[in-house]
Every structure is written in structure tokens, then in C-alpha cells.
Design an enzyme around this catalytic site. Structure first.
Site, PDB file in Angstrom:
ATOM      1  N   ASP A   1      56.168   5.189  18.400  1.00 10.04           N
ATOM      2  CA  ASP A   1      56.202   6.030  17.201  1.00 10.04           C
ATOM      3  C   ASP A   1      57.166   7.197  17.416  1.00 10.04           C
ATOM      4  O   ASP A   1      56.838   8.349  17.147  1.00 10.04           O
ATOM      5  CB  ASP A   1      54.802   6.540  16.865  1.00 10.04           C
ATOM      6  CG  ASP A   1      54.717   7.063  15.429  1.00 10.04           C
ATOM      7  OD1 ASP A   1      55.586   6.700  14.605  1.00 10.04           O
ATOM      8  OD2 ASP A   1      53.787   7.827  15.129  1.00 10.04           O
TER       9      ASP A   1
ATOM     10  N   CYS B   1      42.608  15.676  12.462  1.00  7.95           N
ATOM     11  CA  CYS B   1      42.950  16.958  11.855  1.00  7.95           C
ATOM     12  C   CYS B   1      43.204  17.928  13.003  1.00  7.95           C
ATOM     13  O   CYS B   1      42.446  17.959  13.976  1.00  7.95           O
ATOM     14  CB  CYS B   1      41.813  17.458  10.972  1.00  7.95           C
ATOM     15  SG  CYS B   1      42.193  18.986  10.081  1.00  7.95           S
TER      16      CYS B   1
END
Length: 565
Positions: free
Chosen positions: A339, A223
């Protein structure tokens, strides 16, 4: 370290001084007799080396070992003592002084032992931390999530590494044994130059105790919060979830080690990290600089998309390509991102692109394959819509897998579309690659169907053709046929606004010729062209480059009817 050495030397000098003082204390008691009664004569003539005092009909003298009262020869000299009886030892008062000094010595020795123990404990913590953050081959957890929400990537770098110094408050040093392992928490310090170790308390204060109002992104494994550091700078603080496993500390330390080695204008820098126990849980956080415009995907989807002109999109593509080129060819060790996507390309207020989120990165061996693995990956890691065919089918990742993913990013810049989105009929989901590949084969469809409607037709057709052609080359099924990131940078450099005078160096007729002739001339612009470029000039991959891509050996090829599909 220097202060501890000086303290030890000071204690040693004090002990030596005390020993000398103790050696000078009277250690003989003499009882002397005299035939005369004039004390002034006796004191001046016979007791200069001793401390003598009259006691009734005799004298008591306290003398050192090298000085005794003077005794008259034959006992006939009335000006000196007739006889003395000396014995080793001291009087009661001197014994008290000896005991008090002995107590001081014991106290000093005790303090010295405590300082030595503290020094030993600090050395153990230092060795523990040195082993924990020593150079290791970066590894990636198989259960790590592929990515986090695009807004979680709001990371910024406005200054160079030398300017990234932050004032950090000190904390109490200590070592804690937990889970049968030694976990050291020490005073915040710097590692690898400008990478700082933050305390958990400081980062908690920066994010208002990790308030939900400070959250700027979520992910399966983290987060991200927006925080205000003590020096006033805004930072993106990535708080990692606490995964279960014995290798968690190793994975985190290798990730910090990997990020700390990267120093390039087009790679988002790491400011610092935090790794300590808070209560019963281990807290691991990464601190990056804040990116004001967010990710490329956010800009394409939001209001900023209206401001993204064609020239800005070319500059963004070139900046991202340079960042990947640095990872592939100039980083030490070379890195495979794994990625690459539009949410992992961040933009600052000047539209400068930077690569971020290396949570799944792998180091590369000399052959360009990921090191430490000779077999295909057991589980796919990445984002759907960006997978290279060889990676999706066989699980084999390489530099060319990143090139394929970058080709998808180029399509996003051209079309403004998402890599996977619902079609107009709302039936299933449509891949951007599958939708775009047929249109990339025809120069007319490239101009009429591919461009983002937000561009309003404001682009140079030649530049659009080159960008589309480059995307098509990056998306080839055969990995060996794709260009390297160095070649991608060279091609994009021909159409960037800063090299507008060099655009004619690229043969536009080459883009849509037949496959057979394309294979014949590919060596001219791709392998051979880049090779000759390396021989002609030395390129610094650590900073942005604005070199041109010249093709002196490639002759323009006329467009044939068979070129259109």
C-alpha cells in the site's frame, strides 16, 4: 520472579525454625517425691534439666526427652528425689502453648499455599502471553480496509529506539475467561526492546477519553487520535475497530510482532500497543510517535506545498525509497508493503520522510513473492491509482508492485497532482499515470508540462529529467523491467543535494534513447551496475545512506531522432 523465589525461601526458613522450637518444648511430666524439705537443695542438685515446682508433698517437673530429674541411688540420698513417675505429654498450660503454636503453623502454611497459587496463576498468564506474542508468520485479514485518511497518519519519531522509553503506570494483574478462551491482562511491560504494553486507561486519559476533538483521522478499520502521554510526549494512537472473527487476536499480535521488528530511520516506529477487554468489547490500539508535518499528500495539497522546493522533494523521494529498500532487502523477514502511496509517507519538521501503515504488509519468501500464498490474491487490497497492472489484473503482488506504486509517488512529487483526480472539464476521473506516461516519453514535454506549478520553474532541468525517467522506469508494464528499490535509491542519490558533485556520473543522454539501445545498456546501469556496487562496498541498510551511483562502465549514448515519441 526473583521476589517470589525469595519469599518462598523465607517461608521455608520460618517453618524450619518453628519446627525446631516445637521440638524443644517439654514433652514429659514427672511427679517426684523427696525425703527432704529443703527445696533449694533439690532445685540446685536434682532438677537442673527440668522445670520443677513443689505441689504439697510432691514435686511436678516438666522435662525434655533427654533430661529427667535426678533420683537418689537406692533412695537414700536426701538431697535428691527418692522416686519419680514420668509420663509423656504436657500440662494444661503447655498444651495451650502447643495449640497456639500449631495455629501459627497452620496460618503460615495457608499463606504459603496462597502465595503458591498466585505464583501458579502468574505463570499461566505469562505462558498465555508468551504464546500469544510468539514469533508467527505475519498474515493479513482479507476484509481489512486499504488505508485510512491521510491526517490519520500524523505519526512522528524524533528519537532513536533507545530513547523511546515511557513511564507506565501499573495495573492489577489477572486472567479472564471470555468467549471460551483465556485472555490475560497483566501488568504493562516491554516486549521486543522498547515496545511497551499500555493500559487502556492510560491511553483513554491521553486522548481525553477518546474525544472527538482529539481525532486526527478516520479509516474503514481504525480511528486515529492525537494523545499526550504521561511523559509529555505527543503520540498518534490508532484505535482499531473490533472486527468479527476467530483470528482477530492472531492478526493483531502478528501485526505488533511485525512492527516491533522494524528499526530504521525512514520507517515510522511503533512505541507500544494495548490489547485488553474494556467492558464487553476487546480494545486493540497501536501507539506511534507523532509526525508534525503529516503526510506527503497533505503537504502537497496544503500550505506547506508552497515551501516544498525541488531539493526538498528530491530528499523526500530518497528518504521514502530508502525506507522501502529496507523493507524489501534488509528487514527480517523481508516485507512487501502493498500500500505504497503519498498518504503513507510521513514528514517531520525537517522534511525527513518515513514509511508507515503496514497494516496490509506481507512477508516475502526467498524468491521475492509474498510468503504463505501460492495463488493470486482473492481480493484487491490497496488504493486505486497505485495498483500495478499485474496486481490489478491477476492479483499477483511482489516487490515490483511496490516499485510501481512508488513510481506513482514520484509523479506526485514532480507534478503535485493526485493519483486520481477530476479533469478540468469535470467529466469522470483521470488517472495520473495515464495522463503522465505520454509526457514522460518526450524530454521537452517533461520540462514544459510535468512540473508542479508551485515550483515556479525553480528546478534543475537535468534533475527533473532524471526523476521523470526514474518514474517512467518504475511504471513499466513488465515487472521484470522495473528497477529494484536498491537501484531507485542509487539513482536518486545522484541528484540529491548532498551529492551534487556526482550528478555528472549519470548519462543524461541515456534517458530518451531508443528502446533497443536502452535494453542493451540497461544491464550496465541496472543489474550489472548494482552488482558491481555490492562487490565494491558493503552497504548498511539500517541507517540512511548517502552513497553515489557511479557508472564507470557505461558510455554516454548520443540522442537519436527515433528517441522521441
Amino acid at each position: 520472579m526473583k521476589m517470589r523465589v525469595e519469599t518462598a525461601l523465607a517461608i521455608l526458613l520460618v517453618l524450619i525454625s518453628i519446627q525446631q522450637c516445637y521440638g524443644g518444648v517439654s514433652n514429659y511430666t514427672c511427679t517426684c517425691f523427696s525425703s527432704g524439705n529443703r527445696s533449694d537443695i533439690l532445685e540446685s542438685n536434682c532438677s537442673t534439666s527440668c522445670n520443677c515446682r513443689p505441689d504439697r508433698d510432691q514435686w511436678v517437673c516438666l522435662c525434655p526427652a533427654n533430661g529427667f530429674p535426678v533420683i537418689a541411688i537406692g533412695g537414700s540420698n536426701s538431697s535428691c528425689f527418692t522416686s519419680c513417675n514420668c509420663s509423656a505429654g504436657a500440662t494444661k498450660s503447655s498444651k495451650k502453648q502447643y495449640l497456639s503454636r500449631k495455629l501459627v503453623i497452620v496460618i503460615l502454611l495457608f499463606c504459603g499455599v496462597l502465595i503458591s497459587l498466585a505464583f501458579l496463576a502468574s505463570m499461566i498468564c505469562y505462558i498465555c502471553r508468551k504464546d500469544k506474542f510468539s514469533g508467527q508468520t505475519p498474515s493479513v485479514s482479507s476484509d481489512r480496509e486499504s488505508s485510512w485518511h491521510s491526517s490519520a497518519n500524523l505519526i512522528n519519531r524524533k528519537s532513536s529506539v533507545s530513547q523511546s522509553k515511557i513511564s507506565i503506570s501499573s495495573s492489577v494483574a489477572g486472567c479472564f475467561f471470555q468467549n471460551a478462551s483465556l485472555f490475560c491482562v497483566s501488568k504493562p511491560e516491554t516486549i521486543h526492546g522498547a515496545i511497551f504494553q499500555f493500559s487502556y486507561t492510560e491511553l483513554e486519559q491521553a486522548t481525553n477519553k477518546f474525544s472527538s476533538n482529539s481525532v486526527i483521522g478516520h479509516g474503514g478499520s481504525s480511528c486515529v487520535y492525537r494523545g499526550q502521554l504521561k511523559d509529555g510526549k505527543t503520540a498518534a494512537i490508532k484505535r482499531l475497530n473490533t472486527p468479527k472473527g476467530d483470528d482477530t487476536d492472531t492478526l493483531f499480535s502478528t501485526e505488533v510482532e511485525l512492527l516491533s521488528r522494524l528499526h530504521h530511520y525512514h520507517v515510522v516506529p511503533l512505541i507500544g500497543y494495548c490489547s485488553e477487554f474494556h467492558g464487553k468489547h476487546a480494545e486493540r490500539l497501536l501507539v506511534f510517535e507523532y509526525m508534525s508535518y503529516g503526510s506527503l499528500r497533505d503537504c502537497l495539497d496544503g500550505e506547506l506545498g508552497e515551501k516544498m522546493t525541488w531539493n526538498i522533494r528530491i530528499s523526500v523521494a530518497l528518504g521514502a525509497a530508502r525506507g522501502l529498500e529496507y523493507l524489501h532487502e534488509a528487514a527480517a523477514p523481508r516485507i512487501l508493503h502493498r500500500d505504497v502511496k503519498s498518504t503513507n509517507i510521513l514528514l517531520d519538521e525537517n522534511w525527513h520522510a518515513k514509511i508507515t501503515d503496514l497494516g496490509m504488509a506481507k512477508c516475502l519468501s526467498s524468491d521475492g513473492l509474498q510468503s504463505g500464498s501460492s495463488s493470486p490474491t482473492t481480493g484487491l487490497q490497496g488504493t486505486f491509482g497505485y495498483f500495478a497492472p499485474e496486481y490489478a489484473i491477476a492479483g499477483c503482488a511482489s516487490q515490483m508492485s511496490d516499485v510501481f506504486s512508488f513510481g506513482v509517488v514520484l509523479l506526485e512529487l514532480i507534478t503535485g497532482r493526485k493519483p486520481i483526480q477530476k479533469p478540468s472539464n469535470n467529466k469522470g476521473e483521470e488517472s495520473l499515470v495515464i495522463w503522465a506516461v505520454p509526457r514522460l516519453q518526450d524530454s521537452k514535454r517533461v520540462i514544459e508540462e510535468l512540473p508542479d506549478p508551485r515550483l515556479n520553474g525553480k528546478f534543475a532541468e537535468e534533475e527533473m529529467q532524471i526523476m521523470a525517467y526514474l518514474a517512467k522506469e518504475c511504471l513499466l508494464l513488465d515487472p521484470e523491467s522495473r528497477p529494484t528499490m536498491r537501484e531507485v535509491v542509487q539513482i536518486l542519490s545522484t541528484i540529491t543535494p548532498d551529492t551534487s558533485s556526482r550528478r555528472r556520473n549519470f548519462p543524461i543522454n541515456y534517458l530518451f534513447q531508443s528502446n533497443e539501445k536502452k535494453k542493451e545498456s540497461k544491464v550496465g546501469w541496472s543489474r550489472g551496475g548494482s552488482k558491481s556496487g555490492q562487490e565494491e562496498e558493503t552497504v548498511d541498510l539500517t541507517e540512511p545512506r548517502f552513497e553515489s551511483f557511479c557508472l564507470p562502465n557505461v558510455k554516454p549514448v548520443l540522442l537519436e531522432p527515433s528517441a522521441h515519441i
